[in-house]
Write an enzyme that holds these catalytic residues in place. Structure first.
Site, PDB file in Angstrom:
ATOM      1  CB  CYS A 153      15.132 -14.378 -52.638  1.00 43.48           C
ATOM      2  SG  CYS A 153      15.536 -16.148 -52.656  1.00 43.48           S
ATOM      3  CG  HIS A 167      17.531 -13.493 -48.415  1.00 44.49           C
ATOM      4  ND1 HIS A 167      16.177 -13.218 -48.463  1.00 44.49           N
ATOM      5  CD2 HIS A 167      17.689 -14.721 -48.974  1.00 44.49           C
ATOM      6  CE1 HIS A 167      15.542 -14.243 -49.000  1.00 44.49           C
ATOM      7  NE2 HIS A 167      16.436 -15.163 -49.334  1.00 44.49           N
ATOM      8  CD  GLU A 185      15.906 -10.090 -46.756  1.00 43.46           C
ATOM      9  OE1 GLU A 185      15.200 -11.072 -46.984  1.00 43.46           O
ATOM     10  OE2 GLU A 185      16.610  -9.521 -47.628  1.00 43.46           O
TER      11      GLU A 185
END
Length: 513
Positions: free
Chosen positions: A81, A169, A171
């Site tokens: 990001c 993202h 994660e």
């Protein structure tokens, strides 16, 4: 830990998740604020670096920017990001304000499946976006790896420099194959071996403790919770009888807690254990106090007073052990380099007075909670201890809204025991992150035996979570909630109403105070 991935934090709400995703792939990770000196990071001899996201704008005057040497250090880099935007911004690409913001789910199209980052990933997948800026030009030498309808460059990479970046993202759990993307970066790009395990951590930590302590003695404030119990197990494995544990009973513990701790650590593990009855001094100092942060500070200071008094009786003990965890350390450091807004005090971080002469041993300070549990199991500590749900350092004081008194502690203790007992019987104890009762600062009208009652109300709190950073309220069966309510009202004289907390974190916290 000889293979480390460094995560540079630019202020993302997901930074800890990035570190966790790395560790889930059995590679050790460390988080540093973006302004960390380049030399400090290089001391870790990292195998790669990850740039986190950020709420900042790369084009603003105060945008967080790391030492420029990170961009040209030759190590593999993954930007996420904002991390992608700062890489592009500094390496010759162009970032601009997007006409259409992109928040939430997006359909990601992989245009370069043979790239190291997307090896084994489907051509189309769902990802999680959270950005208002986007790239319209990538740096020289980079190639487009993926795109979305709104982001023409949703991933880029330069395989020669081993620098990769993603706008989404990976994660968060919302992104499909996110863990696989991390695995590709760690193994295919950084060349990491997946060798970081609880057993390897124990072996290395035991060696460190023995080297650090030598023939000296260590004292540990044992609470009976997961963290301090695992610390006790680790240090006892390393130095045996050189460790003395002090258990301070502040009167804010769960039902039968003192007896359980004594039986486990003095009885089973044969540790040196001193149990101190300090209920009177704690409750005296808490009298009339209702502010949550003031409660925490009073309890923290009183604990130190009592603990130090007892530790002084032991004679010369140079070392103090603590159960500080990695989230405590990360949350106590601001990525801005200054003070941050206090949500609640972490009693293990920065809470020791300067005149305490101990040298600290914090063997868990680089572990997350689930990793601590894994280490505990590997040490052979009983499941009833390692598998326990988290319990706050200030104990029942932060689950009693309003003044903390002995009669209110006793009420909550019995109600809380019923909550846990029923949830264990139902098989939900290991399915929820935490489950407990909260004593509310209100009384309500009820009817018992055709008589009017005006008694206390409690709230039941049960949440699901992976790490305690975010949480959702647990959808417990109605019949289970009904049994809990019925037992509390019938068995705990003084309570006539039970409510259920259905708020998530955020915006609420897990604990009420």
């Amino acid at each position: 830990m000889d293979q480390t991935i460094v995560v540079l934090d630019f202020g993302s709400q997901y930074t800890q998740l990035i570190a966790r995703r790395v560790r889930e792939n059995k590679v050790f990770s460390k988080v540093y604020p973006f302004y960390v000196p380049f030399e400090k990071v290089m001391e870790d001899n990292p195998k790669g670096i990850i740039f986190s996201g950020s709420p900042a704008d790369v084009r603003s005057k105060n945008a967080p920017v790391p030492d420029k040497r990170f961009f040209y250090c030759g190590l593999p880099i993954l930007g996420i990001c904002y991390g992608m935007q700062i890489l592009s911004h500094k390496l010759g690409g162009r970032v601009h304000k997007s006409r259409k913001r992109e928040y939430g789910f997006a359909k990601l199209h992989v245009s370069k499946r043979e790239s190291a980052l997307f090896k084994g990933i489907p051509r189309t997948l769902t990802c999680w976006m959270s950005h208002g800026d986007k790239l319209d030009r990538i740096p020289h030498g980079f190639e487009r790896l993926a795109y979305t309808e709104n982001a023409p460059f949703a991933a880029m990479g330069d395989p020669r420099k081993k620098i990769y970046a993603i706008q989404f993202h990976a994660e968060v759990a919302h992104t499909e194959f996110g863990s696989k993307i991390f695995e590709n970066f760690l193994v295919r790009v950084c060349g990491c071996k997946k060798s970081w395990t609880p057993r390897s951590f124990i072996n290395e930590t035991v060696k460190k403790i023995r080297k650090q302590v030598g023939k000296d003695r260590v004292v540990l404030g044992l609470s009976g919770g997961v963290d301090s119990s695992v610390v006790a197990g680790l240090i006892h494995k390393a130095i045996g009888k050189q460790l003395t544990c002090i258990f301070v009973d502040h009167g804010l513990l769960r039902l039968n807690e003192v007896e359980r701790v004594d039986k486990t650590f003095r009885g089973h593990f044969k540790m040196n254990l001193k149990v101190i009855d300090a209920e009177k001094i704690f409750l005296t100092r808490l009298k009339g106090v209702t502010d949550p942060e003031q409660k925490r500070k009073i309890i923290g200071k009183t604990f130190i007073d009592v603990f130090q008094k007892e530790a002084n009786k032991l004679g010369k003990v140079p070392f103090l052990a603590q159960g500080t965890l990695y989230p405590d350390v990360i949350e106590s450091v601001s990525y801005f380099g200054g003070p941050t807004s206090t949500i609640k005090s972490h009693h293990n971080v920065g809470g020791l007075p300067k005149d305490m002469k101990f040298k600290l041993i914090e063997p868990l300070k680089e572990l997350f909670k689930d990793e601590v549990r894994a280490v505990g199991y590997a040490l052979g500590i009983d499941k009833d201890i390692v598998g326990r749900q988290p319990f706050p350092g200030p104990g029942l004081a932060v689950r009693i809204l309003g003044e903390v008194r002995k009669d209110r502690c006793d009420l909550l203790r019995r109600a809380d025991w019923i909550v846990v007992d029923e949830i264990k019987k139902s098989g939900y104890y290991d399915k929820v992150w935490q489950s407990f009762a909260v004593l509310l600062p209100v009384q309500s009208v009820g009817v018992m035996g055709d008589k009017r009652t005006y008694e206390n109300a409690v709230a039941i709190r049960a949440v699901t979570s992976l790490d305690g950073m975010t949480a959702d309220w647990a959808k417990l069966p109605y019949d289970l909630l009904g049994r809990i309510s019925n037992r509390i009202i019938n068995e705990v004289r003084g309570i006539n109403r039970v409510t259920y907390d259905i708020s998530s974190k955020p915006p609420a916290t897990i604990e009420w105070e």
